[in-house]
Design a protein around this motif. Structure first.
Motif, PDB file in Angstrom:
ATOM      1  N   SER A 244       0.836  -1.208   0.000  1.00 49.08           N
ATOM      2  CA  SER A 244       0.000   0.000   0.000  1.00 49.08           C
ATOM      3  C   SER A 244       0.864   1.249   0.000  1.00 49.08           C
ATOM      4  O   SER A 244       0.589   2.212  -0.733  1.00 49.08           O
ATOM      5  CB  SER A 244      -0.915   0.000   1.230  1.00 49.08           C
TER       6      SER A 244
ATOM      7  N   HIS B 102       2.336   1.885  -3.444  1.00 43.92           N
ATOM      8  CA  HIS B 102       1.349   2.405  -4.390  1.00 43.92           C
ATOM      9  C   HIS B 102       0.977   3.850  -4.070  1.00 43.92           C
ATOM     10  O   HIS B 102       0.845   4.680  -4.983  1.00 43.92           O
ATOM     11  CB  HIS B 102       0.097   1.526  -4.375  1.00 43.92           C
TER      12      HIS B 102
ATOM     13  N   SER C  82       1.678   6.975  -6.590  1.00 39.09           N
ATOM     14  CA  SER C  82       0.566   7.810  -7.033  1.00 39.09           C
ATOM     15  C   SER C  82       0.859   9.288  -6.816  1.00 39.09           C
ATOM     16  O   SER C  82       0.579  10.128  -7.687  1.00 39.09           O
ATOM     17  CB  SER C  82      -0.706   7.405  -6.292  1.00 39.09           C
TER      18      SER C  82
ATOM     19  N   LEU D 260       6.906   1.324 -10.880  1.00 34.31           N
ATOM     20  CA  LEU D 260       6.421   0.703  -9.648  1.00 34.31           C
ATOM     21  C   LEU D 260       6.608  -0.800  -9.758  1.00 34.31           C
ATOM     22  O   LEU D 260       6.067  -1.443 -10.664  1.00 34.31           O
ATOM     23  CB  LEU D 260       4.943   1.038  -9.425  1.00 34.31           C
TER      24      LEU D 260
ATOM     25  N   THR E   4       6.145  -4.263  -7.561  1.00 33.21           N
ATOM     26  CA  THR E   4       5.543  -4.848  -6.357  1.00 33.21           C
ATOM     27  C   THR E   4       5.335  -6.349  -6.562  1.00 33.21           C
ATOM     28  O   THR E   4       5.412  -6.847  -7.681  1.00 33.21           O
ATOM     29  CB  THR E   4       4.192  -4.199  -6.025  1.00 33.21           C
TER      30      THR E   4
ATOM     31  N   GLU F 221       0.891  -6.974 -13.290  1.00 34.79           N
ATOM     32  CA  GLU F 221       0.643  -6.041 -12.185  1.00 34.79           C
ATOM     33  C   GLU F 221       1.924  -5.702 -11.437  1.00 34.79           C
ATOM     34  O   GLU F 221       2.021  -4.643 -10.813  1.00 34.79           O
ATOM     35  CB  GLU F 221      -0.343  -6.659 -11.187  1.00 34.79           C
TER      36      GLU F 221
ATOM     37  N   GLY G 258       1.166   3.645 -13.635  1.00 32.60           N
ATOM     38  CA  GLY G 258      -0.032   2.832 -13.502  1.00 32.60           C
ATOM     39  C   GLY G 258      -0.267   1.840 -14.611  1.00 32.60           C
ATOM     40  O   GLY G 258      -1.084   0.928 -14.466  1.00 32.60           O
TER      41      GLY G 258
ATOM     42  N   VAL H  63      -5.194   6.911  -5.619  1.00 37.53           N
ATOM     43  CA  VAL H  63      -4.212   5.833  -5.685  1.00 37.53           C
ATOM     44  C   VAL H  63      -4.719   4.622  -6.466  1.00 37.53           C
ATOM     45  O   VAL H  63      -3.962   4.015  -7.237  1.00 37.53           O
ATOM     46  CB  VAL H  63      -3.747   5.415  -4.264  1.00 37.53           C
TER      47      VAL H  63
ATOM     48  N   THR I 256      -2.755   3.699  -9.876  1.00 33.43           N
ATOM     49  CA  THR I 256      -1.817   2.568  -9.798  1.00 33.43           C
ATOM     50  C   THR I 256      -2.454   1.198  -9.970  1.00 33.43           C
ATOM     51  O   THR I 256      -1.742   0.215 -10.144  1.00 33.43           O
ATOM     52  CB  THR I 256      -1.084   2.566  -8.442  1.00 33.43           C
TER      53      THR I 256
ATOM     54  N   LEU J 232      -4.128  -0.521  -7.667  1.00 33.81           N
ATOM     55  CA  LEU J 232      -4.028  -1.321  -6.452  1.00 33.81           C
ATOM     56  C   LEU J 232      -5.361  -2.005  -6.142  1.00 33.81           C
ATOM     57  O   LEU J 232      -6.418  -1.378  -6.170  1.00 33.81           O
ATOM     58  CB  LEU J 232      -3.619  -0.436  -5.271  1.00 33.81           C
TER      59      LEU J 232
END
Length: 405
Positions: free
Chosen positions: A59, A62, A66, A77, A79, A88, A94, A272, A276, A278
């Motif tokens: 979190s 992300h 953002s 990004l 993750t 992803e 994003g 966010v 992104t 998420l």
């Protein structure tokens, strides 16, 4: 190779910790260092922020990405794990990495991967770093996969390091005490590089302070952040701590010359999910009945999520529950309410705990319900049994959430 063929090869040929567990875990950075050298050290060609922690690191990553996007930067990004689509894991502003990029990366370097027996995670880190370098990102937010000191991402020299918090998880690899685990997470602290700590106890604070002192690095604790707190698009109560961590990180980035105005901070936190992509953090999937899913899967994470769940209003609470087999099940199951109705299922991965075994273990804690052959079946039955005034919660594992989102 097609995209599907490429993913099949990646998953089959190279171990993936999230699915297989201990057999996929590497205990040093040798392979990653050699891979980076082979790829002409792409990690040196972009600025970065490194994020570790037991809970909240996804979190936080992300949210920070953002905010940086809203400030006008081109932001990478990285993750893990993914919920629905491998892509992803690797995003720029994003947008997920294109399928063709993945196909070409594997085709170009497959002989090297096979000859050097790289793990799934090592290979994926190399893919992300090369993609960010070739795309000329201004900055990339890089989330640690597991631990910190020996994680494959720990070859970067970031603008700032972030450690969200420390809890008991992955003890087989990181140690059995908070002090041991903090030591592993503190391994991302670099020479002369500021570090932000999201939450610390007396024990872990000492570990972080000693490591920062050794590295001649300034250390900041998010609890000491005193400026304005902004709202976030993420609604779990636990996000308040992550937001504070992000705000303190932004202060430090501004001190290093990054231009991030108040408007960008506000919009970045609020947008966010849109910015992104998420998923799975206190996500409301539907109303009537209200369905909530969350990827919390260890003691610290579940404590906070279940506390918020019990604040919901409902006639009856239905819990679709699945877990992986390498968790401290007694400690986790003791957190769940006995008055709920349970639907036990095994997440569709090798590490998943069999549904009948989970039901048996849950019975010791007076958690009553039925077991089902799949997460989807358990979820469907829960929806059929729930009235419009009930709440259905789906969780216990990232992989359970992934199967119903």
């Amino acid at each position: 190779m097609t995209y599907s063929d490429t993913l099949d090869w990646m998953f089959a040929q190279l171990p993936m910790y999230q699915r297989q567990g201990a057999s996929a875990y590497k205990v040093d950075l040798h392979n990653t260092i050699q891979l980076a050298k082979y790829l002409d050290n792409p990690e040196t060609k972009f600025k970065s922020v490194h994020v570790a922690g037991t809970n909240g690191k996804g979190s936080t990553s992300h949210l920070l990405a953002s905010v940086l996007q809203e400030a006008g930067y081109k932001v990478g990004l990285y993750t893990s794990p993914h919920l629905k689509d491998f892509r992803e894991r690797i995003r720029i502003n994003g947008e997920k990495i294109p399928e063709q990029e993945i196909i070409e990366f594997i085709e170009d370097h497959k002989p090297y991967f096979e000859a050097n027996h790289l793990s799934f995670f090592e290979m994926t880190v190399g893919m992300a770093f090369q993609y960010f370098a070739e795309s000329n990102v201004d900055i990339a937010v890089i989330e640690v996969g597991l631990g910190g000191r020996l994680d494959s991402t720990n070859i970067i020299s970031p603008e700032v390091s972030v450690i969200t918090n420390i809890g008991i998880d992955h003890t087989r690899f990181l140690g059995n005490t908070l002090e041991d685990i903090a030591g592993e997470k503190a391994g991302i602290i670099k020479e002369n590089t500021p570090v932000i700590i999201g939450r610390a106890t007396a024990t872990t604070k000492k570990v972080f302070e000693e490591k920062a002192k050794t590295c001649n690095s300034d250390i900041y604790f998010a609890v000491n952040y005193r400026d304005e707190i902004y709202s976030s698009g993420l609604k779990g109560h636990y996000q308040e701590e992550n937001v504070r961590t992000v705000l303190q990180t932004i202060v430090v980035l501004e001190q290093k010359g990054w231009k991030i105005d108040k408007h960008s901070v506000q919009n970045g936190l609020l947008n966010v999910v849109v910015n992104t992509g998420l998923l799975g953090r206190w996500q409301i999937l539907r109303q009537n009945p209200k369905v909530i899913c969350d990827t919390a899967h260890n003691i610290d994470g579940l404590e906070v999520v279940l506390k918020q769940l019990l604040e919901e209003t409902y006639d009856e609470l239905h819990i679709v529950l699945g877990v992986v087999s390498d968790k401290d099940m007694d400690a986790i199951l003791a957190l769940f309410p006995t008055f709920a109705r349970y639907y036990f299922a095994k997440p569709d991965i090798p590490r998943g705990l069999e549904e009948k075994e989970l039901r048996k273990k849950a019975l010791k804690f007076d958690l009553l319900g039925q077991d089902y052959s799949s997460v989807k079946e358990a979820y469907d039955v829960a929806l059929q049994c729930a009235t419009n005034r009930d709440v259905v919660y789906v969780g216990g594992s990232t992989f359970v959430v992934a199967e119903i989102i």
